[in-house]
Design an enzyme around this catalytic site. Structure first.
Site, PDB file in Angstrom:
ATOM      1  N   CYS A  37       0.816  -1.218   0.000  1.00 35.08           N
ATOM      2  CA  CYS A  37       0.000   0.000   0.000  1.00 35.08           C
ATOM      3  C   CYS A  37       0.851   1.271   0.000  1.00 35.08           C
ATOM      4  O   CYS A  37       0.325   2.371  -0.181  1.00 35.08           O
ATOM      5  CB  CYS A  37      -0.944   0.015   1.197  1.00 35.08           C
ATOM      6  SG  CYS A  37      -2.215  -1.263   1.090  1.00 35.08           S
ATOM      7  N   HIS A  78     -11.876  10.771  -8.956  1.00 34.10           N
ATOM      8  CA  HIS A  78     -10.815  10.826  -9.964  1.00 34.10           C
ATOM      9  C   HIS A  78      -9.679  11.760  -9.542  1.00 34.10           C
ATOM     10  O   HIS A  78      -9.240  12.612 -10.318  1.00 34.10           O
ATOM     11  CB  HIS A  78     -11.385  11.183 -11.343  1.00 34.10           C
ATOM     12  CG  HIS A  78     -12.125  10.045 -11.950  1.00 34.10           C
ATOM     13  ND1 HIS A  78     -13.428   9.745 -11.602  1.00 34.10           N
ATOM     14  CD2 HIS A  78     -11.745   9.110 -12.846  1.00 34.10           C
ATOM     15  CE1 HIS A  78     -13.820   8.676 -12.276  1.00 34.10           C
ATOM     16  NE2 HIS A  78     -12.818   8.261 -13.033  1.00 34.10           N
ATOM     17  N   GLU A 130     -13.199   0.024   0.794  1.00 38.44           N
ATOM     18  CA  GLU A 130     -12.076   0.246  -0.105  1.00 38.44           C
ATOM     19  C   GLU A 130     -11.954  -0.874  -1.135  1.00 38.44           C
ATOM     20  O   GLU A 130     -11.599  -0.637  -2.279  1.00 38.44           O
ATOM     21  CB  GLU A 130     -10.787   0.342   0.724  1.00 38.44           C
ATOM     22  CG  GLU A 130      -9.578   0.693  -0.090  1.00 38.44           C
ATOM     23  CD  GLU A 130      -8.328   0.808   0.743  1.00 38.44           C
ATOM     24  OE1 GLU A 130      -7.994   1.937   1.142  1.00 38.44           O
ATOM     25  OE2 GLU A 130      -7.692  -0.237   1.007  1.00 38.44           O
TER      26      GLU A 130
END
Length: 154
Positions: A37, A78, A130
């Site tokens: 991550c 985005h 997530e």
């Protein structure tokens, strides 16, 4: 349409509104211990925002569903979350763009918006998924009653 059951935040309010939405964003967690991550990657986040209150606005809403979606999309959809230095930072783990911190940030963003309204609604929780198998629920500390004076349900 996906039907989802969310954890319930107990509350004393008469109305509870839930808004589901999703947004796409990239991020990385700036810590070596974050493993994979720590590299830039992206998610299609799924969020549920829970708002509660006792008083409806002039349109008969606790809050307009569309306003919540616009608020979150305008800020996060985005984007690279790490680029939002007002919300996230690389020097404090409490500001890394983890699922936990993103959920907290969404809750605070929604609450600031609600605080501008006259009907005293509160953001009770944000459920943020997530991945299909990983999610976080954030609930802010309860505030002292914000109900209007003279409310029989206070």
């Amino acid at each position: 349409m996906l039907q989802q059951i969310y954890p319930v935040a107990p509350h004393p309010y008469r109305y509870e509104l839930n808004k589901d939405l999703q947004f796409a964003a990239a991020h990385f967690v700036p810590a070596v211990s974050a493993g994979k991550c720590s590299r830039m990657h992206g998610h299609t986040y799924f969020a549920n925002v829970t708002v509660a209150g006792d008083t409806l606005d002039e349109a008969g809403f606790l809050v307009n569903f569309s306003d919540i979606k616009t608020l979150i999309h305008a800020r996060f959809d985005h984007t690279v979350l790490n680029d939002d230095t007002d919300s996230f930072g690389a020097d404090d783990p409490n500001r890394f763009p983890t699922t936990e911190v993103v959920a907290k940030t969404i809750c605070e963003l929604v609450q600031r918006y609600l605080d501008e309204k006259s009907n005293h609604a509160v953001c009770l929780q944000v459920f943020l998924r997530e991945t299909p198998t990983s999610y976080c629920v954030y609930r802010p500390w309860p505030k002292v009653s914000r109900r209007p004076a003279g409310d029989a349900h206070a």
